[in-house]
Scaffold this motif. Sequence first.
Motif, PDB file in Angstrom:
ATOM      1  N   ILE A 187       5.262  14.426 -15.053  1.00  0.00           N
ATOM      2  CA  ILE A 187       5.023  13.133 -14.406  1.00  0.00           C
ATOM      3  C   ILE A 187       3.897  13.258 -13.389  1.00  0.00           C
ATOM      4  CG2 ILE A 187       6.060  11.360 -12.931  1.00  0.00           C
ATOM      5  CD1 ILE A 187       8.742  11.993 -14.253  1.00  0.00           C
ATOM      6  N   GLY A 188       3.838  14.427 -12.700  1.00  0.00           N
ATOM      7  CA  GLY A 188       2.777  14.635 -11.718  1.00  0.00           C
ATOM      8  C   GLY A 188       1.390  14.626 -12.340  1.00  0.00           C
ATOM      9  N   ARG A 189       1.279  15.207 -13.528  1.00  0.00           N
ATOM     10  CA  ARG A 189      -0.023  15.181 -14.204  1.00  0.00           C
ATOM     11  C   ARG A 189      -0.399  13.763 -14.609  1.00  0.00           C
ATOM     12  NH1 ARG A 189      -0.456  20.466 -18.200  1.00  0.00           N
ATOM     13  NH2 ARG A 189      -0.011  22.044 -16.603  1.00  0.00           N
ATOM     14  N   LEU A 190       0.588  12.991 -15.019  1.00  0.00           N
ATOM     15  CA  LEU A 190       0.311  11.597 -15.364  1.00  0.00           C
ATOM     16  C   LEU A 190      -0.179  10.824 -14.150  1.00  0.00           C
ATOM     17  CD1 LEU A 190       0.468   9.388 -17.530  1.00  0.00           C
ATOM     18  CD2 LEU A 190       2.834   8.970 -16.818  1.00  0.00           C
ATOM     19  N   ILE A 191       0.449  11.090 -12.999  1.00  0.00           N
ATOM     20  CA  ILE A 191      -0.009  10.445 -11.768  1.00  0.00           C
ATOM     21  C   ILE A 191      -1.409  10.922 -11.413  1.00  0.00           C
ATOM     22  CG2 ILE A 191       0.437  10.212  -9.284  1.00  0.00           C
ATOM     23  CD1 ILE A 191       3.426  10.421  -9.932  1.00  0.00           C
ATOM     24  N   GLY A 192      -1.678  12.218 -11.720  1.00  0.00           N
ATOM     25  CA  GLY A 192      -2.995  12.776 -11.433  1.00  0.00           C
ATOM     26  C   GLY A 192      -4.118  12.116 -12.202  1.00  0.00           C
TER      27      GLY A 192
END
Length: 337
Positions: A165-170
């Motif tokens: 999810i963090g990469r998607l937010i990134g």
Amino acid sequence: MEARLRALKGKASDKRQTSTFTKAIIKKKIFNILKNLFRYLFIIGMSYVLLYPILFLISNAFRDKVDLLDPSVVWIPKHFSIESFKLANEILGYANSMKNTLVILIPSVIIQTFVCMMVGYGFARFRFKEREILFGILLFTIIVPMQTIIVPLYVKFRHFDFFYIGRLIGLFTGKPLTINLLDTPWTFYILNAFGMGIRSSLYIFIFRQFFRNMPVELEEAAKIDGCGPFATFLRVMVPNATGAIITVMLFTIVWHWNDYYLSAMFFTDNLPLSVMLTILNERMNLLNNLVNANDIYLMRSSVLEAGCLMVIVPLIVIYIIGQRYFTESIERTGIVG
């Protein structure tokens, strides 16, 4: 005359039979005495071998500095002292280390036991195509050492990204959103929640073997009463799995308490007792402001043994309290098979 001869022969025969019977009884009694004597000697010898390390720790931990230099002191100290325990408590930071250990231990035991019980129930009762393949993979993980996956685990927890999810937010912020979970008990909680904790595969196997031996009629009765799979598991299976639960919980407590490898990799500050004990010898040098160098050199072994005793005493107390339930639970669980 013939009647008398027959009577005399009969009496002689009875005497011989009685004598033979008496000799057989005496031989049997001697055999039983020798058998019991051998059994007791064997048990006492094995008990000594098993208890020797504990007796050695107790004997050396309570010695004064004078006894450490006295070659005539073998087992019982001439001067009892708790100075070694005071120094070990000072170096270990026993209260804080115990708190860190319990923060890891208690939730991990609860999470790991419940998750392994649920997975074991699934393998035992639900039929699906991939069941045998997945169970074979599970058994394979028993023999895979943790050292082979520790590097990716360390990196994952250093830059923890739940389901990416963090990469998607990134993609929108320009920088991946990750969390550093090292030096927190969440490293153990997450592993246990996903069935990857210490010896989780073994615990799943124990629960699977236990649930396979439970009568199917219990589930059928629960279905008639309107219970679904999860309700059947919680209301019917879990209350009847007390033996397996006690076995797994005791194993989990011991292995989490004694774990050094994962704790040393994931923690740098809030160290549990198992890690603190391994660096006890190195931290002896920090006591220069408390005692002189000669005292440190003399008491080094005594302090180390006092530290070991302080770490294992809680486990011994737990075993003394729960050994009856532990023995009964192993018999009911069928862990040997």
